[in-house]
Each structure stands twice: as structure tokens, then as C-alpha cells.
Scaffold this motif. Structure first.
Motif, PDB file in Angstrom:
ATOM      1  N   ILE A 125     -16.574  59.448 -39.830  1.00 18.68           N
ATOM      2  CA  ILE A 125     -16.170  59.160 -40.994  1.00 18.68           C
ATOM      3  C   ILE A 125     -15.439  60.372 -41.582  1.00 18.68           C
ATOM      4  CG2 ILE A 125     -17.114  58.995 -43.671  1.00 18.68           C
ATOM      5  CD1 ILE A 125     -19.542  57.307 -42.428  1.00 18.68           C
ATOM      6  N   ILE A 126     -14.309  59.812 -42.273  1.00 18.48           N
ATOM      7  CA  ILE A 126     -13.479  60.941 -42.773  1.00 18.48           C
ATOM      8  C   ILE A 126     -13.382  60.330 -44.337  1.00 18.48           C
ATOM      9  CG2 ILE A 126     -11.064  62.278 -42.886  1.00 18.48           C
ATOM     10  CD1 ILE A 126     -10.979  61.968 -39.809  1.00 18.48           C
ATOM     11  N   THR A 127     -13.516  60.891 -45.282  1.00 19.94           N
ATOM     12  CA  THR A 127     -13.452  60.556 -46.897  1.00 19.94           C
ATOM     13  C   THR A 127     -13.180  61.668 -47.625  1.00 19.94           C
ATOM     14  OG1 THR A 127     -14.728  59.283 -48.564  1.00 19.94           O
ATOM     15  CG2 THR A 127     -16.001  60.697 -47.119  1.00 19.94           C
ATOM     16  N   GLY A 128     -12.474  61.341 -48.593  1.00 22.06           N
ATOM     17  CA  GLY A 128     -12.214  62.338 -49.733  1.00 22.06           C
ATOM     18  C   GLY A 128     -13.156  62.737 -50.642  1.00 22.06           C
ATOM     19  N   ARG A 129     -14.141  61.701 -50.899  1.00 22.18           N
ATOM     20  CA  ARG A 129     -15.246  62.123 -51.922  1.00 22.18           C
ATOM     21  C   ARG A 129     -16.468  62.691 -50.975  1.00 22.18           C
ATOM     22  NH1 ARG A 129     -15.041  59.861 -56.830  1.00 22.18           N
ATOM     23  NH2 ARG A 129     -13.435  58.232 -57.157  1.00 22.18           N
ATOM     24  N   GLN A 130     -17.224  63.370 -51.864  1.00 21.42           N
ATOM     25  CA  GLN A 130     -18.579  63.920 -51.473  1.00 21.42           C
ATOM     26  C   GLN A 130     -19.542  63.153 -52.013  1.00 21.42           C
ATOM     27  OE1 GLN A 130     -18.580  67.076 -49.451  1.00 21.42           O
ATOM     28  NE2 GLN A 130     -20.688  66.407 -49.123  1.00 21.42           N
ATOM     29  N   SER A 131     -20.395  62.659 -51.036  1.00 17.87           N
ATOM     30  CA  SER A 131     -21.734  61.859 -51.392  1.00 17.87           C
ATOM     31  C   SER A 131     -22.880  61.927 -50.588  1.00 17.87           C
ATOM     32  CB  SER A 131     -21.247  60.240 -51.691  1.00 17.87           C
ATOM     33  OG  SER A 131     -22.116  59.495 -51.858  1.00 17.87           O
ATOM     34  N   GLY A 132     -23.869  62.161 -51.382  1.00 18.80           N
ATOM     35  CA  GLY A 132     -25.096  62.204 -50.742  1.00 18.80           C
ATOM     36  C   GLY A 132     -25.570  60.771 -50.094  1.00 18.80           C
ATOM     37  N   ILE A 133     -25.107  59.977 -50.762  1.00 16.58           N
ATOM     38  CA  ILE A 133     -25.404  58.373 -50.141  1.00 16.58           C
ATOM     39  C   ILE A 133     -24.759  58.177 -48.767  1.00 16.58           C
ATOM     40  CG2 ILE A 133     -24.777  55.920 -50.948  1.00 16.58           C
ATOM     41  CD1 ILE A 133     -24.820  56.731 -53.857  1.00 16.58           C
ATOM     42  N   VAL A 134     -23.430  58.612 -48.900  1.00 14.68           N
ATOM     43  CA  VAL A 134     -22.603  58.498 -47.564  1.00 14.68           C
ATOM     44  C   VAL A 134     -23.152  59.329 -46.344  1.00 14.68           C
ATOM     45  CG1 VAL A 134     -20.610  59.100 -46.429  1.00 14.68           C
ATOM     46  CG2 VAL A 134     -20.243  58.051 -48.622  1.00 14.68           C
ATOM     47  N   ALA A 135     -23.754  60.394 -46.827  1.00 15.83           N
ATOM     48  CA  ALA A 135     -24.529  61.443 -45.827  1.00 15.83           C
ATOM     49  C   ALA A 135     -25.648  60.504 -45.152  1.00 15.83           C
ATOM     50  CB  ALA A 135     -24.881  62.779 -46.291  1.00 15.83           C
ATOM     51  N   ALA A 136     -26.354  59.889 -46.252  1.00 16.97           N
ATOM     52  CA  ALA A 136     -27.485  59.096 -45.726  1.00 16.97           C
ATOM     53  C   ALA A 136     -27.277  57.874 -44.924  1.00 16.97           C
ATOM     54  CB  ALA A 136     -28.521  58.819 -47.064  1.00 16.97           C
ATOM     55  N   ARG A 137     -26.117  57.211 -45.335  1.00 17.29           N
ATOM     56  CA  ARG A 137     -25.725  56.058 -44.395  1.00 17.29           C
ATOM     57  C   ARG A 137     -25.332  56.521 -43.070  1.00 17.29           C
ATOM     58  NH1 ARG A 137     -26.767  51.034 -43.179  1.00 17.29           N
ATOM     59  NH2 ARG A 137     -25.020  49.559 -43.113  1.00 17.29           N
ATOM     60  N   ALA A 138     -24.561  57.509 -42.908  1.00 14.55           N
ATOM     61  CA  ALA A 138     -24.014  58.191 -41.733  1.00 14.55           C
ATOM     62  C   ALA A 138     -25.246  58.441 -40.846  1.00 14.55           C
ATOM     63  CB  ALA A 138     -23.287  59.419 -41.874  1.00 14.55           C
ATOM     64  N   ARG A 139     -26.373  58.996 -41.477  1.00 12.07           N
ATOM     65  CA  ARG A 139     -27.615  59.458 -40.736  1.00 12.07           C
ATOM     66  C   ARG A 139     -28.272  58.328 -40.185  1.00 12.07           C
ATOM     67  NH1 ARG A 139     -28.333  63.176 -44.679  1.00 12.07           N
ATOM     68  NH2 ARG A 139     -29.654  62.035 -45.762  1.00 12.07           N
ATOM     69  N   GLU A 140     -28.247  57.258 -41.079  1.00 12.45           N
ATOM     70  CA  GLU A 140     -29.063  55.850 -40.745  1.00 12.45           C
ATOM     71  C   GLU A 140     -28.370  55.284 -39.617  1.00 12.45           C
ATOM     72  OE1 GLU A 140     -30.774  52.395 -43.133  1.00 12.45           O
ATOM     73  OE2 GLU A 140     -28.703  52.472 -43.532  1.00 12.45           O
ATOM     74  N   LEU A 141     -26.912  55.423 -39.430  1.00  8.61           N
ATOM     75  CA  LEU A 141     -26.051  54.622 -38.507  1.00  8.61           C
ATOM     76  C   LEU A 141     -25.943  55.436 -37.329  1.00  8.61           C
ATOM     77  CD1 LEU A 141     -23.393  52.801 -40.656  1.00  8.61           C
ATOM     78  CD2 LEU A 141     -25.419  51.939 -39.639  1.00  8.61           C
ATOM     79  N   GLY A 142     -26.303  56.690 -37.097  1.00  8.89           N
ATOM     80  CA  GLY A 142     -26.014  57.532 -36.073  1.00  8.89           C
ATOM     81  C   GLY A 142     -24.631  57.970 -36.003  1.00  8.89           C
ATOM     82  N   ILE A 143     -24.112  58.092 -37.186  1.00 11.10           N
ATOM     83  CA  ILE A 143     -22.565  58.778 -37.276  1.00 11.10           C
ATOM     84  C   ILE A 143     -22.923  60.396 -37.428  1.00 11.10           C
ATOM     85  CG2 ILE A 143     -20.476  58.777 -38.384  1.00 11.10           C
ATOM     86  CD1 ILE A 143     -20.994  55.823 -39.281  1.00 11.10           C
ATOM     87  N   THR A 144     -22.530  61.090 -36.417  1.00 13.97           N
ATOM     88  CA  THR A 144     -22.753  62.274 -36.364  1.00 13.97           C
ATOM     89  C   THR A 144     -21.450  63.184 -36.817  1.00 13.97           C
ATOM     90  OG1 THR A 144     -22.089  62.646 -33.930  1.00 13.97           O
ATOM     91  CG2 THR A 144     -24.779  62.407 -34.609  1.00 13.97           C
ATOM     92  N   HIS A 145     -20.180  62.784 -36.725  1.00 13.13           N
ATOM     93  CA  HIS A 145     -19.085  63.092 -37.156  1.00 13.13           C
ATOM     94  C   HIS A 145     -18.755  62.646 -38.413  1.00 13.13           C
ATOM     95  CE1 HIS A 145     -18.557  64.341 -32.909  1.00 13.13           C
ATOM     96  NE2 HIS A 145     -18.699  62.881 -32.597  1.00 13.13           N
ATOM     97  N   LEU A 146     -19.110  63.433 -39.490  1.00 14.95           N
ATOM     98  CA  LEU A 146     -18.954  63.157 -40.794  1.00 14.95           C
ATOM     99  C   LEU A 146     -18.222  64.176 -41.559  1.00 14.95           C
ATOM    100  CD1 LEU A 146     -19.595  61.428 -43.449  1.00 14.95           C
ATOM    101  CD2 LEU A 146     -21.902  62.723 -43.720  1.00 14.95           C
ATOM    102  N   TYR A 147     -16.946  63.883 -42.111  1.00 13.74           N
ATOM    103  CA  TYR A 147     -16.299  64.875 -42.890  1.00 13.74           C
ATOM    104  C   TYR A 147     -15.872  64.228 -44.297  1.00 13.74           C
ATOM    105  CZ  TYR A 147     -15.002  66.539 -38.400  1.00 13.74           C
ATOM    106  OH  TYR A 147     -15.153  67.149 -37.006  1.00 13.74           O
ATOM    107  N   GLN A 148     -16.733  64.875 -45.342  1.00 12.51           N
ATOM    108  CA  GLN A 148     -16.689  64.258 -46.722  1.00 12.51           C
ATOM    109  C   GLN A 148     -16.119  65.482 -47.596  1.00 12.51           C
ATOM    110  OE1 GLN A 148     -19.744  62.235 -48.699  1.00 12.51           O
ATOM    111  NE2 GLN A 148     -20.979  63.375 -46.953  1.00 12.51           N
TER     112      GLN A 148
END
Length: 189
Positions: free
Chosen positions: A73-96
Motif C-alpha cells: 500500500i502506498i497512500t497519501g494519508r496517515q491512518s491507524g485504520i489503514v495500518a490495522a487493515r494492512a495487518r489483518e490482510l498480511g500486507i507488510t509493505h505499508l507506506y502512509q
């Protein structure tokens, strides 16, 4: 600024079909707002934001991962919700909180060690164009900005937040001849 990633797979000719492009994807990158969500931002009185995610999209991401395709995920916003969803889906490459998605993209390619020709990207608006131009498989939800749709190799029939992510995951799995095997496993065959 990140260095240019190592060259691995050569770029496809401009005439390559979407299926040819999808068949080479080893890393699928997604924007969030307008891609994983419908683009709506719900604000509480305290200034917190809420987002809604589609479960079909999430399962599509997990299916990609199950056949060895990395996700990010590469996103312009910073969000704890996105971090939680990424963890749930096993997405380890997260750029917020990314102001320049191109820099994050080049950093990611360098980290993983693959070429841009082996990447897919799904975005919906102008900040996504710089990455989409470089990826081997540039994709967009149906309700993306017209400039993004014009430059995409493949456009989903579904809107962002309403199955567009799942559609692109299915398209990649079909192009890589993995869809039928996963379906058979789901059917217990």
C-alpha cells in the motif's frame, strides 16, 4: 530520493495486452482512498476519520499472497485504520502519509529487488499517475479520474471500495493461470 531499482524483467512493448502485463506481476501495489475504499472520508467531531473496506477485496489480496505475489500500500494519508487493515490482510509493505508516491515506489522496489515491469499498481487520481506510468500493469477502479483511466492498462468494472481490488486480483490470478486451482481448492476438489 531512492536509487533506481535493479533491472530484472525488461519492460513490455506498449502494444502488450493487459493479460500479458498481469501475467508478469510479482508485486501488486494499491492506493487506499478511492481504491480500497469508495473515497468517502467520515470525520468524527474529534477529527478522527473512519473508512469502510470491502471483504471481497481483502480476500482477493490474500489469494494473491497465497500464490507468492507480494502486496503493498502506498497512500497519501496517515491512518491507524489503514495500518490495522494492512495487518489483518498480511500486507507488510505499508507506506502512509506519502507526499511523493514515486519516492516510496522506488524505495519499495529497491527493498524487494524487483523491476517496475514486474509491478502492478491500482490508483484512482492524479497523485497515482507517477507510479502508474512506470508499472508494468497500471490499473484503476471504474470511478477513477478520467486522466487515470486514460493511462491505465486495465480498468475494473467495479468502483473503488466496491470490489475493484478483487477484480484486479482475479485478473492477475487468471493471467498467471492460478485462478482455477484456487477455485478448485475452495470447492474442495
Amino acid at each position: 530520493m531512492a536509487q533506481k531499482p535493479p533491472s530484472g524483467t525488461p519492460a513490455l512493448p506498449a502494444t502488450a495486452t493487459a493479460a500479458e502485463r498481469a501475467s508478469r506481476v510479482r508485486l501488486m501495489i494499491f492506493d487506499i482512498d478511492g481504491v480500497f475504499t469508495d473515497g468517502s472520508l467520515y470525520f468524527t467531531a474529534e477529527g478522527d476519520t473512519m473508512k469502510s473496506f470491502n471483504s471481497l477485496d481483502g480476500h482477493g489480496v490474500k489469494m494473491l499472497q497465497s500464490v507468492g505475489i507480494q502486496t503493498a500500500i502506498i497512500t497519501g494519508r496517515q491512518s491507524g485504520i489503514v495500518a490495522a487493515r494492512a495487518r489483518e490482510l498480511g500486507i507488510t509493505h505499508l507506506y502512509q502519509g506519502v507526499e511523493n508516491k514515486n519516492d516510496a515506489f522506488l524505495t519499495l522496489l529497491e527493498k524487494i529487488g524487483i523491476s517496475s515491469a514486474e509491478c502492478g499498481y491500482m490508483g484512482d487520481d492524479w497523485p497515482d499517475l507517477c507510479v502508474m506510468r512506470q508499472c508494468g500493469f497500471a490499473t484503476a477502479p471504474a470511478n477513477s479520474h478520467p486522466e487515470v483511466i486514460q493511462r491505465a492498462h486495465w480498468v475494473a468494472e467495479a468502483r473503488g471500495g466496491h470490489g475493484a481490488v478483487r477484480e484486479v486480483c482475479d485478473a492477475i490470478l487468471r493471467a498467471q493461470h492460478r485462478y482455477d486451482e484456487l477455485l478448485a481448492a475452495a470447492l474442495g476438489s
